[in-house]
Every structure is written in C-alpha cells, then in structure tokens.
Design an enzyme around this catalytic site. Structure first.
Site, short mmCIF file in Angstrom:
data_model
loop_
_atom_site.label_atom_id
_atom_site.label_comp_id
_atom_site.label_asym_id
_atom_site.label_seq_id
_atom_site.Cartn_x
_atom_site.Cartn_y
_atom_site.Cartn_z
N ASP A 49 0.82 -1.22 0.00
CA ASP A 49 0.00 0.00 0.00
C ASP A 49 0.85 1.27 0.00
O ASP A 49 0.52 2.25 -0.68
CB ASP A 49 -0.94 0.02 1.22
CG ASP A 49 -2.23 -0.73 0.93
OD1 ASP A 49 -2.28 -1.46 -0.08
OD2 ASP A 49 -3.19 -0.58 1.72
N ASN A 92 -4.79 -1.84 -4.69
CA ASN A 92 -5.99 -1.93 -3.85
C ASN A 92 -5.80 -1.09 -2.59
O ASN A 92 -6.31 -1.41 -1.53
CB ASN A 92 -6.26 -3.39 -3.48
CG ASN A 92 -7.71 -3.61 -3.07
OD1 ASN A 92 -8.56 -2.72 -3.23
ND2 ASN A 92 -8.00 -4.78 -2.54
N ASP A 320 -10.82 -2.17 11.72
CA ASP A 320 -9.82 -3.13 11.23
C ASP A 320 -9.42 -4.13 12.31
O ASP A 320 -9.43 -5.34 12.10
CB ASP A 320 -8.58 -2.39 10.72
CG ASP A 320 -8.85 -1.76 9.36
OD1 ASP A 320 -9.88 -2.10 8.74
OD2 ASP A 320 -8.04 -0.93 8.92
N GLU A 348 -11.26 -4.55 1.48
CA GLU A 348 -10.53 -5.33 0.49
C GLU A 348 -11.41 -6.42 -0.11
O GLU A 348 -11.27 -6.82 -1.25
CB GLU A 348 -9.27 -5.94 1.11
CG GLU A 348 -8.10 -4.99 1.23
CD GLU A 348 -8.20 -4.02 2.40
OE1 GLU A 348 -9.31 -3.84 2.96
OE2 GLU A 348 -7.17 -3.40 2.75
N HIS A 395 -5.21 -9.03 3.25
CA HIS A 395 -4.15 -9.24 4.23
C HIS A 395 -4.68 -9.57 5.62
O HIS A 395 -4.15 -10.43 6.31
CB HIS A 395 -3.26 -8.00 4.28
CG HIS A 395 -4.00 -6.71 4.53
ND1 HIS A 395 -3.54 -5.74 5.37
CD2 HIS A 395 -5.20 -6.25 4.06
CE1 HIS A 395 -4.41 -4.72 5.39
NE2 HIS A 395 -5.41 -5.01 4.60
N ARG A 396 -5.77 -8.88 6.01
CA ARG A 396 -6.25 -9.09 7.38
C ARG A 396 -6.90 -10.47 7.55
O ARG A 396 -6.87 -11.04 8.63
CB ARG A 396 -7.22 -7.99 7.80
CG ARG A 396 -6.57 -6.64 7.78
CD ARG A 396 -7.12 -5.64 8.76
NE ARG A 396 -6.48 -4.36 8.51
CZ ARG A 396 -5.24 -4.05 8.92
NH1 ARG A 396 -4.53 -4.91 9.62
NH2 ARG A 396 -4.71 -2.90 8.62
N LYS A 420 0.42 -6.43 1.77
CA LYS A 420 -0.29 -5.15 1.67
C LYS A 420 0.13 -4.23 2.82
O LYS A 420 0.31 -3.03 2.63
CB LYS A 420 -1.80 -5.38 1.71
CG LYS A 420 -2.63 -4.16 1.35
CD LYS A 420 -4.09 -4.53 1.19
CE LYS A 420 -4.87 -3.51 0.39
NZ LYS A 420 -5.13 -2.27 1.08
#
Ligand code: DC
Length: 651
Positions: A49, A92, A320, A348, A395-396, A420
C-alpha cells in the site's frame, strides 16, 4: 508460495517490533509531498500500500531519497505537483486512492486514477459528490460512483459549504480534509449521517496539525479549513508502529501467553494517535492481562487462570482490529458479537461474508447480519476442524486466521497477501508461537516403526499418525473406484477426497471398516506405487499435517522428517536389515493365519524399499538431522525407551 500450513500452537511469548502504521505512513507521505520544505520520515511502513502511494507521488514529480535506517527524505512541492499530467495505478490501496483523488482534484492538472478490479468495486461516489460541490471536475471512466476516475482542473467556489456522508468510509472525509488546504479558499465540510471510524479522522486532523494546518471544527459535525492554510514540513517525523498489526500479536498473547511471559509489541503505546490501540481495551473486556507502556503494549491470558470471555462490542471505532476479535472469540467462553461493522462490506473484500464463510469451514457457528457478526465458540458438540482457509486477497483475513492455529491445524491460502501492510508477518508470527511438539519416525517397511511409534505416543499422551495408512487407503479407494494405480491425476483426485476416519486403532473408509483390507499384500504394493506419484503426495500433505495437534504427535512414515514435519522436535530413522525385517513380517503374517514364504516376503520388501528409495518425490532416506536407530538387535521396549530418552533430552 501459494499456501502456508500451520500446526496447532500451544503457547506464545516474546516481543515483536511492529512495522510502521499504514494509515500514518500513507498520510504523511502525502502531506510531506504537499508541504513546503523537506521532511525526513522515519520508520515508514514498507509494504504494497505504501509502495503504491510512493510510486504515485514519484509519478507526480515528487523527489524522494533514502535517509538512513529505513528513513525517507521527501522534498515537498509546496502544494503544486510538478507533473501536470499522469495516469496513476493505486492497486488496492484505499488510503492512497481516496486521498489522492481528493488532492488531485485541486491540483490543476489532468490525471487518471486506476486500481485493481476490487478497487473498482469499492464505492467512491460520496467523495466525488463532495469534491464536485467544491468545484472539482471529475469523471467516471467506467461505472458511475466507482473508480477508475479522470480528473481535470477544478474551478473552486470560495466559501463553499459541502456535505459528505460519514457512514460509508471515514477515508472520504479524511481525503477531503487533507485536500482542502490546496483549494486556496475557505471551505466548510459538514458530515451527513453518523461518522464512522472517528479515530481515523482524529488521526488525520492530528497529522495535518503536525504539518502546520489546524482545522477548525464543531465536534464531529463540521470542519473548516481557514483561508491561506498551507502545509509546512515538521522536519523529522517518526511513524508509530501499526496498531492494527499489533492486534494479532496482542490477541496471540491473550490466547496463548502466561502472565509472566506475555507477548509484547514495540512501537505503539500510551500516546498512540491510532484508534486501533483501543483494541487492547477489547482484550481487557475479554479478561486478558494487558499492560501499556510509553511505546509498548503487552498481553497475556487472564491472570485469574480462567478462560477469556466473549464480548458484545460496538466496533465502529476499531473496524480493522475488530476482525482480530472474530478469531480471538474462538478461544473465549460465551459468544461474541461484533456490532456496527457495516464498513467491513466495502473493504478489500466483503469482510463480513468472508469471515463468516471461513469460520464455518473450521466448524464454527456464526451468525451474520448486514452490520454484525456473532461467533459462538467451539464446544464438545462443535469442535474445531482443520480446514483450508481462503484469504480473498485480504491481508487481514490471512493474519486473523493465523490465530485459529491455537485451536486446530490449518492451511492458509495465498499468505503472501499480507504484503499489503505486513510483508514479513508470518516470520514474526512463527517467532512468537510454539507449535505442539512432533516426533517423526521414518524408515523402511517392516522396520517396526508402527509398533514403536504408537507405544511412544501412548507413553507421552500424544496423538499417533500412521502416515502409510493414508497411502494404503488411497490405493484401496482407487482400486474400489476402478482407477488404475498408475493414473496420477485420477488417484490424486481420490486421495484429495478420501472419506476416512481413525478411531482408537479403527480405520474407516467411506464409513466402512478398512483396517484389514489396507494391510493386504496387494494393497501394500499398490500403496507403494501410488506413494511414488507427486500429485498424490501433494493431495495428502495437508491431511497428514492436520494430525499435528496439541499436546503433541508421534508419526511414522518415509518422509515425515524431510517433508511433512520438517520442524519436528525429534527425527528418528528406524531401520533393520532386510533379513531381520523379512523374518518379522513373515512371523506377523503367519500369526494372522496368512500364507507366507520368507524368501518371497524378503524379495517383495526389498522391491518396495527400492521403489520408496528411488522415487523422485520424497524418497526414503535418513535425514541429516535424524537419529539412527537400528533395531536388528533391539526389542520394541528398548527402542521405545531410546526414543523417549532422546525426546526428553530435547525438552
Ligand atoms: O509404512 P507403510 O508400509 O504402511 O507405508 C505404505 C506405503 O506408503 C509404503 O510403500 C511407503 C508409502 N509411504 C510413503 O511414501 N510416505 C510415508 N510418509 C508413509 C508411507
């Protein structure tokens, strides 16, 4: 690598230096680029990112250079990007896309902004409407309300009052606020509807102030940028560690660390400006032991020795980090409800749907709503099951699900998506967790591995894996389905879909007892044939690894130490001469009232050994780190005692 296999973890402890905050990094990169003067950014995050943001700024003519120890020197352009025409690709990276859209709207040039397909599905219309109300000239290149965008110079309307929706993404308001000093006139922004993720807006205001622009505000309702506001470099700016990234390690501590040996994250603490540090409060509410220092936070299991407790939480301030709670909830007593998380749907991926689908693969009961998720932790009737987890290029999702390995082994697909925000996440993860121990006992056929291994497992209270049984079952299932043992793709498909169950010495294939059938001499020979096929080995790999559970595992086979459990705490190569092995096998057959001829048995066994040794896929051999145990002159009791001694010495 397209997957990572995680065994069941038994404990966590240690310290992790966090990567820089993504949200802060991308904001200060932009502010430093817009400011007057040069800024040295320290501890900036280096990830996908931030790379997209840096590339975009360089394409806009901003000069940057390395500044010792991971720092970056950014030469500010004083509010006017040198390049007046550019096409930017922002992947993204939502933070980069939204803020650059807003800033470029007032930049007096012609720009095109694109991203990956998912970026083109993430709504941006509310931001564009607000920018247009200030006089911006922006067009949609594909679908109304979504990227990609074309941007032409704005005709600013001084004194404008623009409204922006606050309930879809706070990044719209943040982007707009950061851009307004470039408009060169007083503009007031009013928030329509409830503002979500307020801490992120707070962070934006805080960072703008560090770069010399103080926003006048009426609570969370209205914000004004005074005429003549300009960004000025603060000189040096130190980026905090990422509080969202911290959440995984703090959760690991809460699940698996003792209070005396917590998991500690370095880089965020008491004075953090990131809203996600409040994730620590959620852990406290779950009963975890949490301590917060100036620049660190630590977490461990509840001090009273009780399990974590499920919670009901309004997650709006920590959208998040709240994802981490969805998986931490598996280790709590009582259900957990994560409320007010509608924004997950436009991240995402649709994170509510993704989280629910993947938790269900682990046999977790989940209820999902438009804006909430309820997780009911496992119990005896709904135990966790090993599963292959998809990550949706999010990613999360990958980082959250790594925590589930405290309950069950799992495979995580596309773990590289963590780049990311946290490129070396899995290395750091592996550095603080301890997997259940494994003893891998490999060796040729009829060396006594089975008897010895199951006895060692029994003595230690560990699980036992007879890996050869899976190859035998694959051969038997192929035979029953009429698939030739030489048909690699055919047998691999059968191996991947095997319906098998092991219960206290009982082996079942498709619900039927198969323990005896798989020991048949013909199936034994078939097993050694199908075991030579790489696609079959690959199809069985995760199934084998799924046995790697707490409190520990003893497994026997050919390649357990080399391929299946390369990190085994103890590797043993158990063997005996062909003559001794043939004699043992013959005795076994005769005891089972089966016909046996010593010479034929030895010839057959040597042929199987040769095939296991000569094959290119995971051939049988003694690993350099395996201890040799020759049982020509050793009874079972002595062999078991020797392995237990070796294992004790490793602990
Ligand atoms: O250990 P066993 O005799 O039950 O194994 C049956 C076959 O499976 C044997 O020919 C070798 C193969 N095998 C293998 O290739 N890799 C393993 N880890 C275990 C067995």
């Amino acid at each position: 690598m397209d997957f990572i296999d995680l065994p069941q973890m038994v404990s966590a402890s240690g310290s992790v230096t966090l990567p820089g905050s993504k949200s802060i990094s991308n904001r200060v990169l932009l502010l430093a680029a817009l400011a007057q003067g040069e800024t040295e950014l320290r501890a900036l995050l280096d990830s996908d990112d931030t790379a997209r943001m840096r590339e975009a700024l360089v394409a806009l003519g901003v000069e940057m250079s390395a500044a010792g120890e991971g720092g970056l020197r950014v030469k500010g352009c004083g509010g006017r990007f040198p390049t007046r025409q550019a096409a930017l690709f922002l992947g993204n990276a939502g933070t980069a896309f939204r803020s650059l859209t807003a800033v470029l709207a007032f930049a007096d040039g012609e720009y095109v902004l694109k991203g990956v397909p998912r970026m083109h599905e993430r709504p941006i219309g509310d931001l564009i409407d607000a920018l247009k109300a200030c006089g911006a000239n922006i067009g949609y290149l594909e679908k109304e309300g979504f990227p990609p965008l074309s941007i032409c110079p704005a005709v600013i309307r001084p004194g404008s009052v623009v409204k922006i929706r606050g309930d879809v993404s706070s990044q719209f308001l943040s982007g707009l606020l950061m851009a307004l000093p470039l408009a060169g006139a007083r503009v007031t922004v009013e928030v329509d509807g409830e503002l979500i993720s307020k801490p992120y807006v707070d962070m934006t205001l805080n960072l703008m102030a560090r770069f010399g622009v103080t926003v006048e505000r009426e609570g969370w309702r209205a914000f004004s940028i005074p005429t003549g506001a300009r960004y000025r470099s603060p000189g040096v700016f130190q980026v905090e560690g990422d509080a969202s990234s911290a959440s995984y390690f703090l959760a690991l501590g809460a699940i698996g660390a003792s209070a005396g040996k917590p998991v500690r994250v370095e880089g965020v603490g008491k004075d953090a400006i990131q809203g996600d540090v409040r994730f620590a409060d959620a852990l406290v509410a779950m009963g975890a032991t949490v301590e917060v220092g100036d620049n660190w936070i630590s977490a461990a299991r509840p001090a009273d020795g009780k399990p974590l407790r499920g919670i009901h939480l309004d997650c709006n301030p920590i959208p998040d980090a709240a994802m981490t709670l969805a998986v931490a909830a598996l280790f709590a007593q009582g259900e957990t409800t994560l409320a007010n998380i509608a924004s997950w749907r436009v991240k995402e991926t649709d994170r509510i749907a993704a989280m629910a689908a993947e938790l269900r693969k682990l046999n977790v009961r989940v209820e999902e709503g438009v804006d909430f998720l309820k997780i009911i932790p496992p119990d005896a009737a709904y135990p966790l099951q090993p599963a292959v987890i998809d990550t949706y290029d999010d990613h999360r999702m990958a980082m959250c699900f790594s925590l589930a390995s405290f309950g069950v082994p799992l495979r995580i697909r596309d773990p590289g998506c963590v780049s990311k925000t946290f490129p070396d996440y899995f290395d750091r993860f592996n550095a603080v967790v301890q997997p259940a121990p494994v003893i891998a006992i490999d060796g040729p056929t009829a060396s006594g591995k089975g008897a010895v291994s199951s006895r060692v497992a029994q003595a230690l209270g560990f699980h036992y894996l007879d890996s050869g049984a899976l190859y035998r079952l694959a051969a038997l299932a192929a035979r029953e389905a009429g698939v030739d043992w030489a048909d690699e793709a055919g047998v691999a498909t059968i191996a991947a879909g095997l319906d098998v169950a092991f219960h206290a010495g009982d082996v079942r294939l498709n619900g039927r007892e198969a323990g005896r059938a798989i020991r048949d001499e013909e199936i034994s020979s078939g097993a050694s044939k199908v075991a030579a096929l790489p696609a079959v080995r690959e199809a069985l790999l995760f199934r084998l690894r799924a046995f790697h559970r707490a409190p520990g595992l003893v497994g026997d086979g050919r390649d357990l130490g080399a391929v299946v459990f390369p990190g085994a705490r103890l590797k043993v190569y158990l063997t005996a001469s062909p003559a001794v092995r043939a004699e043992r096998r013959t005795r076994q057959l005769l005891e089972r009232n089966e016909p046996a001829n010593l010479c034929a048995v030895q010839a057959d066994l040597e042929a199987r050994d040769a095939r296991d040794r000569a094959r290119s896929a995971a051939p049988l051999k003694q690993e350099t780190d395996a201890l040799l145990l020759d049982t020509d002159h050793l009874g079972i009791d002595e062999a078991v005692a020797q392995i237990l001694d070796w294992f004790a010495a490793r602990n």
